[in-house]
Enzyme design. Structure first.
Site, mmCIF file in Angstrom:
data_model
loop_
_atom_site.group_PDB
_atom_site.id
_atom_site.type_symbol
_atom_site.label_atom_id
_atom_site.label_comp_id
_atom_site.label_asym_id
_atom_site.label_seq_id
_atom_site.Cartn_x
_atom_site.Cartn_y
_atom_site.Cartn_z
ATOM 1 N N GLU A 129 0.841 -1.204 0.000
ATOM 2 C CA GLU A 129 0.000 0.000 0.000
ATOM 3 C C GLU A 129 0.872 1.248 0.000
ATOM 4 O OE1 GLU A 129 -3.179 0.056 -1.149
ATOM 5 O OE2 GLU A 129 -3.449 -1.508 0.339
ATOM 6 N N ASP A 138 -4.611 -0.854 -10.693
ATOM 7 C CA ASP A 138 -6.007 -1.277 -10.856
ATOM 8 C C ASP A 138 -6.280 -1.838 -12.248
ATOM 9 O OD1 ASP A 138 -5.984 -0.085 -8.440
ATOM 10 O OD2 ASP A 138 -7.357 1.549 -8.947
ATOM 11 N N LEU A 188 -12.979 -0.774 -4.677
ATOM 12 C CA LEU A 188 -12.732 -2.055 -5.333
ATOM 13 C C LEU A 188 -12.522 -1.848 -6.835
ATOM 14 C CD1 LEU A 188 -15.220 -4.281 -3.326
ATOM 15 C CD2 LEU A 188 -12.810 -3.782 -2.893
HETATM 16 P P1 ADP Z 1 -14.014 2.992 -7.564
HETATM 17 O O1 ADP Z 1 -13.153 2.831 -8.778
HETATM 18 O O2 ADP Z 1 -13.238 2.901 -6.301
HETATM 19 O O3 ADP Z 1 -15.203 2.095 -7.551
HETATM 20 P P2 ADP Z 1 -14.327 5.612 -8.676
HETATM 21 O O4 ADP Z 1 -14.865 6.875 -8.130
HETATM 22 O O5 ADP Z 1 -12.928 5.591 -9.170
HETATM 23 O O6 ADP Z 1 -14.578 4.472 -7.589
HETATM 24 O O7 ADP Z 1 -15.222 5.153 -9.915
HETATM 25 C C1 ADP Z 1 -16.620 5.115 -9.779
HETATM 26 C C2 ADP Z 1 -17.251 5.755 -11.014
HETATM 27 O O8 ADP Z 1 -17.146 4.848 -12.128
HETATM 28 C C3 ADP Z 1 -18.734 5.983 -10.819
HETATM 29 O O9 ADP Z 1 -18.978 7.229 -10.210
HETATM 30 C C4 ADP Z 1 -19.227 5.955 -12.269
HETATM 31 O O10 ADP Z 1 -18.982 7.190 -12.917
HETATM 32 C C5 ADP Z 1 -18.325 4.907 -12.902
HETATM 33 N N1 ADP Z 1 -19.002 3.591 -12.781
HETATM 34 C C6 ADP Z 1 -18.671 2.564 -11.978
HETATM 35 N N2 ADP Z 1 -19.546 1.534 -12.100
HETATM 36 C C7 ADP Z 1 -20.457 1.933 -13.025
HETATM 37 C C8 ADP Z 1 -21.624 1.324 -13.587
HETATM 38 N N3 ADP Z 1 -22.029 0.130 -13.192
HETATM 39 N N4 ADP Z 1 -22.304 2.024 -14.518
HETATM 40 C C9 ADP Z 1 -21.906 3.259 -14.900
HETATM 41 N N5 ADP Z 1 -20.820 3.874 -14.395
HETATM 42 C C10 ADP Z 1 -20.113 3.244 -13.476
HETATM 43 MG MG MG Z 2 -11.540 4.088 -9.336
#
Ligand code: ADP
Ligand code: MG
Length: 430
Positions: free
Chosen positions: A76, A216, A169
């Site tokens: 980390e 990632d 995640l």
């Molecule tokens: P993490 O990568 O930790 O889950 P992030 O903020 O980096 O969080 O990414 C999340 C963003 O990715 C959401 O706000 C959205 O814009 C996009 N996203 C993730 N999953 C979906 C989904 N199932 N449908 C549409 N957009 C998504």
């Molecule tokens: Mg992310």
């Protein structure tokens, strides 16, 4: 072969449990009951198929692709110090159904968004207009592919995912990698996986505007079932290391605590690491980043840096050492030894790097009370988010129940517990 996107059939995975009062992607679970979770993969595909029913022209010609979320097992705050990380892909998927269409337009439907939101854009001008945030990731991938000369034709796509959004995640990387895989396969681009990962990272860094590292996208592209991925963040070389999935489960516990300080503290830590690397570099030629330094070198410069900077660097150096040791322990099948390293990592992140939180510490302490939990640590940038735990398979239900009972008592918050398996990286379904 490392360079190809692997095929993976749709599968029903082993039933796993969720704890009390947990929810999974917004689907509420009964309070105080242990529930069986059926295959999430099927749910994603079903949602894609359902959404295709409403596409003009029906579902003909669509192919289904997927890419997983991930958790970092150890390593980390080492990535931006040119160091080592060891994540594994999770059996939670971001799914994309895609078909080529005549013309130069792309249309994407987000099945998880309210009213199945849609975005339409010209594939030659993905930067035009002001799309919704969720659509920026798709446009970013089309843009980044074109930057490397992979220009797509018109297409229609539906996206749906079981990777929780914003929990750490990496739903965003799963999204990018799934779509890039779908586009590469559909339009016949040969892209080696490390390059595909870099291309997706650039999409997120430069088009979406999020400064993520390379971990990632790499694990989402290159993960392997029942293995973790040892990744050298400097030269991007990697090695799959076995996880004893017969006897242990990777359990992710979401603290449900907002990651308030994360942004500013992250930038501050990065600066501190650079300061120490520069101080050491002045005495030792060839030290470009903390990755190149040793604890002896750090001791030498102790008088030139602040005690806080000293501790920050000590975490990075010790953590890099732990990742290397973790790789050998896992290769030898020593899960218990690996678990001890996870515990040391948490202490170092808590005391030297100071990126833990009351909730993360509580989650780790409660996890450690369960017999059969061989390792527990915070994972991700810190100040909220998730812990990762290695739990003996027969103890998983007791583990989930224990967290479900005691974490809310200690923190007043409702945890989410994901019992996971180390999964394959991106590929085509079916
Ligand atoms: P993490 O990568 O930790 O889950 P992030 O903020 O980096 O969080 O990414 C999340 C963003 O990715 C959401 O706000 C959205 O814009 C996009 N996203 C993730 N999953 C979906 C989904 N199932 N449908 C549409 N957009 C998504
Ligand atoms: Mg992310």
């Amino acid at each position: 072969m490392e360079g190809a996107v692997g095929l993976r059939p749709i599968h029903r995975r082993a039933a796993v449990t969720l704890p009390c009062a947990a929810s999974y992607n917004g689907r509420a679970r009964d309070a105080h009951s242990l529930r069986l979770r059926v295959s999430v993969d099927m749910a994603v595909v079903d949602r894609l198929r359902g959404a295709l029913g409403s596409m003009p022209g029906g579902p003909q010609g669509f192919r289904y692709f997927r890419a997983p979320g991930r958790v970092n097992l150890i390593g980390e705050h080492t990535d931006y110090n040119d160091g080592f990380v060891l994540p594994c892909a999770l059996d939670m998927d971001f799914g994309v159904a895609l078909r080529p269409v005549a013309g130069r337009q792309a249309r994407i439907v987000a099945a998880d968004m309210p009213d199945a939101a849609a975005d339409t854009f010209e594939v030659d001008q993905p930067g035009q207009g002001d799309p919704a945030q969720w659509a920026r990731y798709a446009r970013a991938v089309v843009w980044s592919l074109a930057e490397e000369g992979f220009v797509v034709d018109g297409f229609e796509a539906v996206i749906a995912s079981d990777v929780p959004q914003g929990s750490g995640l990496s739903s965003s990387a799963a999204y990018e990698v799934a779509l890039a895989t779908a586009l590469a396969r559909t339009f016949g681009f040969e892209i080696a996986l490390p390059r595909l990962a870099l291309l997706c990272q650039r999409a997120e860094n430069r088009f979406v505007g999020v400064q993520c590292g390379i971990m990632d996208q790499s694990i989402s592209a290159m993960g392997r079932a029942r293995h973790g991925l040892f990744l050298d963040c400097r030269d991007l070389s990697f090695e799959h290391v076995p996880i004893d999935t017969e006897h242990y489960r990777v359990v992710v516990c979401d603290t449900s605590a907002p990651r308030t300080l994360a942004g500013s503290a992250y930038n501050e830590r990065r600066r501190q690491c650079e300061t120490v690397a520069a101080a050491i570099g002045r005495r030792h030629e060839g030290v470009r980043a903390l990755r190149d330094a040793t604890l002896e070198m750090l001791d030498e410069v102790a008088g030139d840096i602040t005690p806080v900077e000293f501790r920050r660097a000590r975490h990075v150096l010790s953590e890099n050492g732990r990742v290397l040791e973790a790789k050998s322990l896992l290769a030898r099948g020593d899960a218990v030894g690996f678990g001890r390293l996870m515990a040391d990592s948490h202490v170092s992140l808590r005391d030297d790097y100071e990126v833990s939180s009351a909730e993360l510490d509580a989650m780790v302490e409660i996890a450690n009370e369960v017999e059969g939990c061989v390792g527990a640590r915070m994972t991700g940038a810190g100040f909220g988010g998730c812990t990762v735990n290695l739990v003996a398979a027969p103890a998983v239900e007791a583990f989930a129940a224990h967290i479900g009972r005691h974490y809310p008592e200690r923190t007043g918050r409702t945890p989410r517990v994901y019992v996971c398996e180390a999964a394959d990286g991106a590929g085509e379904w079916g």
